[in-house]
Structures are given as C-alpha cells and as structure tokens.
Design an enzyme around this catalytic site. Sequence first.
Site, PDB file in Angstrom:
ATOM      1  N   HIS A 127      71.618 -89.841 -60.893  1.00 51.09           N
ATOM      2  CA  HIS A 127      72.790 -90.566 -60.402  1.00 51.09           C
ATOM      3  C   HIS A 127      72.299 -91.793 -59.648  1.00 51.09           C
ATOM      4  O   HIS A 127      72.706 -92.047 -58.514  1.00 51.09           O
ATOM      5  CB  HIS A 127      73.687 -89.671 -59.537  1.00 51.09           C
ATOM      6  CG  HIS A 127      75.082 -89.612 -60.049  1.00 51.09           C
ATOM      7  ND1 HIS A 127      76.184 -89.444 -59.263  1.00 51.09           N
ATOM      8  CD2 HIS A 127      75.563 -89.715 -61.304  1.00 51.09           C
ATOM      9  CE1 HIS A 127      77.268 -89.437 -60.004  1.00 51.09           C
ATOM     10  NE2 HIS A 127      76.926 -89.600 -61.246  1.00 51.09           N
ATOM     11  N   HIS A 156      74.364 -94.474 -71.774  1.00 50.88           N
ATOM     12  CA  HIS A 156      74.390 -93.278 -70.956  1.00 50.88           C
ATOM     13  C   HIS A 156      74.840 -92.053 -71.747  1.00 50.88           C
ATOM     14  O   HIS A 156      74.284 -90.965 -71.611  1.00 50.88           O
ATOM     15  CB  HIS A 156      75.337 -93.503 -69.765  1.00 50.88           C
ATOM     16  CG  HIS A 156      75.390 -92.352 -68.816  1.00 50.88           C
ATOM     17  ND1 HIS A 156      74.388 -92.100 -67.895  1.00 50.88           N
ATOM     18  CD2 HIS A 156      76.313 -91.379 -68.644  1.00 50.88           C
ATOM     19  CE1 HIS A 156      74.702 -91.034 -67.210  1.00 50.88           C
ATOM     20  NE2 HIS A 156      75.859 -90.569 -67.639  1.00 50.88           N
TER      21      HIS A 156
END
Lengths: 225, 80, 80, 729
Positions: free
Chosen positions: D88, D42
């Site tokens: 998200h 990430h």
Amino acid sequence: MSIGIITFPGTNCERDVAYAFEALGADTEQVWHRETSLDGIDGVVLPGGFAHGDYLRTGAIARFSPVMAAVEKLAAEGRPVLGICNGFQVLCEAGLLPGGLIANRDLRFICRPVHVRVQSPDSILTRAARPGQVLTIPLNSYEGNYITGGDAVRVMLRYTDAAGTLSDAANPNGSEGAIAAVANTAGNVAGLMPHPERAIEDFMGSTDGRILLESFVASLEAVPA
Amino acid sequence: MRALVTITRRPEIADPEGATIQRALVDLGYGDVDGVRVNRTIEVSLPGRDQEYVLSAVRAMCEKMLANPVMENYEIEILG
Amino acid sequence: MRALVTITRRPEIADPEGATIQRALVDLGYGDVDGVRVNRTIEVSLPGRDQEYVLSAVRAMCEKMLANPVMENYEIEILG
Amino acid sequence: MTDVVHRELGMTDEEFISVQEILGRRPQDSELAMYSVMWSEHCSYKSSRAHLGTLPTDAPWVVVGPGENAGVVDLGDGWLAALRIESHNHPSFVEPYQGAATGVGGILRDVFTMGARPVGLWNQIRFGELSDPHNRYLFNGVVSGIAGYGNAVGVPTLGGETEFDPVYAGNPLVNVMCLGILQREQLVLGTAGTPGTIAVLLGASTGRDGIGGASVLASAGFDETAGEKRPSVQVGDPFEEKKLIEACLDLYERDLVVGVQDLGAAGLTCAASEPAARAGVGMELNLDAVHVREDDMTAPELLMSESQERMMAFVSPDKVDEVLAVAATWEIDASVVGTVRDGDRLRVHHNGEQIVDVPAASLTDDAPVLHRPIERPAWLDDLRKRRDPPDRTPLDTALLALLDDPGIGDRSWVYEQFDHMLFLNTVRPPGIDGSLIRIQGTDKGLAVSTDGNGRMCQLDPRRGAERIVYESALNVAVAGARPLAVVDNLNFGNPEKPDVMWQFTETIAGLGAACDALGVPIVGGNVSFYNETDGRDIYPTPVVGMLGLAEPIPAFIGDVGTDMTIFLAGPAQQRSLAGTAYQKTIFGTLGGRPTPIDPDTGGRSIELAIRLAHVMPTAVLHDVSQGGALVALVELLIRHDVGAVLERTSTIDAFGEDPHRFLCLVPSAEAARVTQLAAEVGCDIRRIGQTGGADLELSDPTIDPMSIGRLRTVWGGAIRRRMEGTIHE
Ligand SMILES: Nc1ncnc2c1ncn2[C@@H]1O[C@H](COP(=O)(O)OP(=O)(O)O)[C@@H](O)[C@H]1O
Ligand SMILES: [Mg+2]
C-alpha cells in the site's frame, strides 16, 4: 458456577478470557451484547477489545447495549463483575466504577508487560493476592490513562517498577496515582487495564495473571446469598 | 435542523493530545504557544424537527451518551 | 490571544465514527437522526501577540501540522 | 465518448482499440471505466505477468497456489494455512495513517475470503532517513495506522521489518502480510458457482472513496501533480471489518456460501468479473440494490468505488435468507445485488437500464500482456566497481554507530504499538528473528519471517533476491521451523524503463532459483511498480514472507546467562562489505557486489538451526543479518543483560552480512554437543567467545571494554530518541 463473558461487537479478547478461565477449571459462557437476561450466570467478565470500534469514547456506546441492564442488576446483587481493559472502560462509562480512561500520555498504543503492585486484597480481583505483591501482567491499550475525575476511588493495583516502587518512568500511560485497577465500595465490581489472561502459561513470560483470575473464580462461590 | 455539540474536556482533566500538539508546535518553532486544548464537535442532523425539539433531544443525547460528565462539559448550538 | 481552529473532514471522505454514533443514537431511541459527523477543534493560546500575528501563525500551523490537507478543511477564529 | 476519456482513465489507445474489438462496438461509459481499472497495472499485472510464470509454485503441500486471493498450504492433520502479502505504498505516501490502515484491512480480507481466520499480521515498512521531519511524520503515521487498524480489528501484528534509506524518501514502502489458519473443510474459493447462484454484497456501504485508486494511485509514479490525486484517499473502519470477519467465519461454519470474493482494487467490478471468470459463467448485477453511503452516485462510481470493508458472497438461492440473517446477527448490512447466469456475459443494470454488457472473462483474461523492453542498466558496472575508502574505524566506534542506526537499533518503539499477544498463541513475540505462534490444540507451530534488502538488490538484484530468501529461511529455522512456503512482494520503479524491467526479471530469476534450491514454493505475491518520484526510482525492493512449520514446538527454555559458549555457525570468513549496513553507516556509500549465496552451505545452516532448536532447549539461537555477527551478538547480550569476551576479529568478519550465518549460545558444559551436531550436519561452526561479566570485551588491547548498559542505551534510542515529540496523525 458459570462465568458469563460479555461480547460486544468489536470485542476481541472473549475467546482468550474463556480459555484462561477454563484453564483454571471454571465454566464459561459467551454472552452476546443483545442478551437481556443473565439467568444461570454467577458472575460476568467484560473482556478487552474495541467495543463499537471505541468510537465516540471508549466504552461510551457499549454501555447502552441491552445486556448492560442485566450486568447492573448482577452487580447490585453483589455478584462478581470484572472489566478487563476495554471492559474496564465500559464499566466506568456505565457508572459501575468511578473515574474514566483517556488517551495514554504519549499518545501511543502500548503493548508490553508491566509491573503492578497489589494495593488491596479487598476485591474480586485481588483477594488471592498479598498486599504489596508485585505482579507482571501485559498491558495492551491506547486509552489506558486513568483519571478519577475527583471521585473517591478504591485502588486495587498500581503501576510500579519490578521492586514495587512508584515512579514516573514506571507509570506507562500517565494514569493518575499510577492506578491500574480499581473496585467499587463493595469490592464486587472491579476493573483493570492490564490483561491477566495473557499471563497464565510459562511461554507467555509470566503466570501472575492466574492470581487475579483465581481471585475472581473464588469470588463466584463467596457471594452473599 | 442540525445541532452542533461541542464537547470540551474539563479544565482540570489532562489533555494528552493537546499537550503533545503543544510540544510539537514548540518544536516546529512556535516557542510562544503556551497552551493547546483539543476538543470534539459532533454535528447531529434531525431533519423536519423544530428548534425546541432538537435542543431538548440533543441535550438528552449529551447527558446520556455524547458527553461523559466525569471528564467533559458540552455546549449545544443550533445550526439551522 | 487565543485562536480556535475548527477542523472538519471533507464531505466526500468517509466518517465511520460518525456513522457508528448515528446507529447508536438510533438504537437509543432517536430514530430520526439522519446524519452525524465528528470533527475536532483545537484551541491555541499565544499570549501577548496581536491578532494579525496569531492569525498568520495559526494558519501556518494548520498548513504544516494541525490539519491534514488530504482529508480535512480548517477554519480559524480569533477568540481574543 | 471521445478518445480523450480513455486516456484520462489511464488507458492507452491500443487498449481502447482492443476493448472495441472485444465488444464489436464503442464501449459505454461504465464499460470503459471497468476496463480501465481492470486493465490497470495494479489489477492486471500487465508488465509482470509474462515473467511471473517462471516462479516455482508447486509442492505436494500446496493446496491453492497463486491466482486466488491467498495461497493455501497443508499443515497436516486437517489444518491449512492461508497467506498473502500486499503493498500500500502510494496510498501511504498520500495519507500515511489511512494508507497503512486500509492496507491492513485489505490484506486481512484476502485471507478471510479463503475461509481462514486471520491469526497474524506482519508489515514491511521503508522510509527516508529520520533526520527529516517529513519522514518522521510518514513513519509515525504509518505505524499509528497499522496499530490503529490492526489492534482494533483484533488480529495480532507479530513482526515485520523497518528500514530507512534516502531512496524511499519520496516513495515510502508499506507492505503487509497476513497469515490465517483453517480446517480443510472450511476452504472457500473466489468462485461465482453455477447459474442461479445469488451474489450478496456484505459490509460497509458504498461511497465515493477511492474512485479509480487502482488505476490512478497505484499505477503511476509521483510527480508535482501528486496533490491532485488526493480525492482517492480511503478511510478504514476496523470496527466494520471486525464484524465482517466474524460474520464471514460464521457463514463458512454454517456452510452457507459457494464462493467469496473481497472487494479491493476495482471494487464491485473486480468482485463480479473475477469470480465469474474463474467459474466460467456470466452474471447480472443490479446497482440499484447496492447499499450506498451517498444517494446520487453514478454507475461508473458504483462500479469503481474502493470503499473498504466489503465482501461479495455467492450463495445458493435457498440459503439467501439464512445468509441475510447471519449478517443481521453480526450487525452488518447486506444486499442481494446479482445473479449468476448461463453464458459468459457480465450485464449490469442501473436505474432500470442495462448499462454494461461485456464478456466477464475479458476484463481479467484479455487484459494486455506487455513485453516491455529489458536492458541491463548502464550505471551498474560503475556502481559495482566502486571501492570502499580506506578504513581505520575502530571496531567499538563502528559498533556504536551501527547500534545507533535506526535501521538496526531497537524496534520496540514500533512493535510495542502493536498488539502482538492477542489469541494467546505468541510463543516467540516480535523482537528477534522470526516470530512463532502455536496452533491451539495441536503441537504445531508456525514461524514467519519477512525480509527485504533494497541496497543489496540495487547492487545485484538476482543475488539480492536469493539472499533474502535464504535470510528468511534461516530466520524461521532459528525459531525451530522448517521453511514451507513463500509469498513475495515486488516493489519496483517505473516498468516503462528498460533498466527497471531488467532489475525485475533478475529478481524473479533470483527468487525462483533460491526457492527451487530450498524446495519451497511461492504461493502468492504482489507486484508494485511505479515507485518513483520525479523520475527517480526506488531500489529494486523485493520482500519475501517465509512461512515455516515447527512440529513439535521447541521448548526454548534457553536464557543467556554467564559462562555460555558463543558459536558462530556458517562460513567463518567474510569476503565483502558490499551493500552492508556497515558500508551505509560508516562510509555513507553503496557499491561493490554482494557475495552470492551457496545453496549447500545455506541448506546446512538451516538444517543445523532447526536441529539445535529442537534437541537443545538450552541453546539460544539468533540469525546474523544487518550489522553482521557482532551486532547480532550484541543484540543478544543487551536482551539478556550479560557481557562477553570475544576472540579477536576483523572489521569484515565482524560486520559482513553473509546470509548463511547464525549464532548459537549454549551453557559451556553442552558445547561439545553443539560441535558434534554441526559435524553431523556438515555445517561449519566456530567458537567465537564466552559470556560473562557486564562488559563486551573484544580482545583488542586498543579497545576498552564497553558496558552492556551503555550499548543498550545507544541501541535502545536509535528509533525512540529520534521519534520523541512526533505527533500522532
Ligand atoms: N515494522 C515492524 N513491525 C513489527 N515488528 C517489527 C517491525 N520491524 C521490525 N520488527 C521486529 O523487530 C525484530 C527485529 O527486527 P530485525 O532487526 O529486522 O530482525 P532480525 O532480528 O531478524 O535481525 C523482529 O522480530 C521483527 O519482527
Ligand atoms: Mg534475523
């Protein structure tokens, strides 16, 4: 003549409201909620937003902000005090207006233009309007469902359809009596859920908000000495 | 010492959240649910204070801010 | 028969609402308030059912819908 | 420290060895924690970095390209726009309301760190079908979360995209884009400045939320252990963020900061190391000074916490008091937590002890770059060879089925939950094509459209990516804006699978080629891998956000009335239904190969749309997208409550989804002008019908006229009807 625009932490329509009043030629001044004096101010607007995050109950914390004592004093002097959306909720919590606001019937936030019918011209919000006139003004709230709590209420606007007819379908949030705006007995304190500042230029789809804001501006000069 | 305030909406005032949950429960297969009310509790911690003080302080907080008399009732319980 | 479900946010999950109310209480003069947590209760009414049924039905409702297991714990109390 | 610990933190043995090599010793706990998050997929983009470099990122108007918190482009006359997009996905699956809410909070911070005031939000959300109650719960929770945060933080949500497909059932996608505007002097970068500069932590207190969110939640797929990953849920506080926005903008206006970095994934670790690495300096951080929510937090917890609504400001020592005063005015907490030092070391102190001593840049620059195996999927040829079944569906039946599809029907159930009017700038609200906002005090308008299409990309990721770029460009063009810059969000499956990496590299090639052809730079983006559940990957789902500049803002007086000529601009003939909504809704299949874009044709359509918007205020324009030309036309007729008589058409022409087509309706008296403009631009255009009456007539004797009212009822209920009764949170 200067309009004080009361800004709490979490308020977000303060600049829009100033823009709208200035478009009508009025002078505005931003007033932070920590202020204790409103000297030099002829009337105040509590704009929309989420004062203190709307935590606890909408408006419940804001009513204790230092500036509210000065707002109460101004109201007692008969000067114009207007609450729009969240500002309306604050005025109810502060006891300057009767009743209160709870979550919308469908538990969803509503952002769209609605029709409201003028019930009475006897307030700083509606004096430039004709009784029965139907206005198109955007609504923008989650807690816009008005309850009187058994109090006697002077209704200024009700939600209707475009023809001015009351119905369940035309009541967007379930408000008791389809009430969209109320005023105090003297008519100098008023609150409404829809946002008149969002209906002032052609590209916004309606300019009916001007009628309500002009009522307020006209009231600045008309207050008793 | 901690106090637990239970704030209940007055019965004659609408409870859209309770009504929505009830509908959803019926949809979920609980057709015999005939009422749902949603309330809030607020736990306030006031360390090093005695019961009497806490009770009167929390009552004052409720009167002023935590509850809205137009639509709500409240009850205070001392948790110790 | 009615059941009262108390839903509490798990302690490690942030409670911004509680924190904001705490600050407001301090501003209001209650400087010794050192923590506020906000929770919900849900009262479910299931008339004509016995305690065993209500308990197991309400538990199932909590698991499926009323409580959010990611953030919350719940407790059920039978009100009679 | 045993070797097992690094694996628990999601680190490979090789990575652990390189940490040891960098430090020349075994890492301490906090150090290992920091490397594990910063080198997670990430944060480090380790699987994608090698490929992202090929994207076109330059243009004379690019002020800040990829690499900073947001891209920044020049709008002329001293105005800049900052934009960024983020995903998200995993947090929203675990907790839809808070996952979506904190996604909004995060993307806002990326934009206001640059010195910009956020002026608009867009979301791109994808779920499994609404027939399943869990998907309804997720959809409702995500929409409520976006509304709950976006409305309360006081930034309008101006549009987005909503799609449904079974492939997203186990892994919904929640992307959010933010646009901000600023004056050139206000631009701030994420730099730590020179030695002596003070680091001030602003905003929410630090708690245990989201510890390791980046490495645990965002860098692995979902399987039966998903429940155990739950402690990473973060709770958003839009009220705190609202105060933080105002405080930061106040700091910028008073010129009190050297640099700013938001705290997102990897929290303090990232906010200290990235600005130091960018500035080529070292830093000393004192964890004892951090304002905390819980007293007994350990150093690794403090360093990795992903508590929301925090910012790090870098301030010259003589301005610290003023910065603290501004923070106090806006009623946010602030603490002085660090000092920039000569050299390259990041040193962290906790309880009086030095617990970290690493080269700051090693956390970012030395992150591994993986060259994962790439292989064209074996299943692809079969998928592309799949033929549609023989089709006798009458046009009206098909049209009604498409209008009732939640992927096509009325989206007002979604966007009416979002404040889209705040700031009084919304010239074109959500509802159709790209939205347009004005910049007050100028004659500039900014249009934004966001587009993705997982089905097309599954069939051909390269062509699919090209198509969404052109789709987006045409969407801003019909709003009168010229495409200016792109941000992209690449949602993919597990990068450890060679076929996912093939999809990824093909997508990058397509995005790059299309943006190159349009002359539009990509100024930022985000990569989200591991969108899989139990080994099943989502479709490759790149999403682009296109910013366009309209100058001046077109008048848009056009309303659709009777006696208007209906034109279809762009290629008349359609060649394929592969990947279309028609294929999904009518056949319930996916197969074939989408037609490629054609840059010349596409460019001419875009040009014609922009010209029409500017010179013909009575024209009503609408891009043709999912559902094809017939659905696009019906959307306009429903909106304006007028009927039409159409020329006879075929299924493929009515429902094909060529990305270069748009509709233009003009009063018939002005039709000649449209044809003339089209000829000047060299764009194909065809009259396909005329408005009038209260029905839609298809000029087919076997099909009865359909009343617009009936079409509206079907279209209007597509989402609303399915969501009624779904409860909040
Ligand atoms: N999730 C969302 N949030 C806000 N607006 C949305 C969302 N999904 C769709 N919209 C809006 O609804 C309108 C219709 O969407 P769509 O059908 O995808 O666009 P188009 O008109 O280009 O085909 C657009 O204006 C879009 O911005
Ligand atoms: Mg479109």
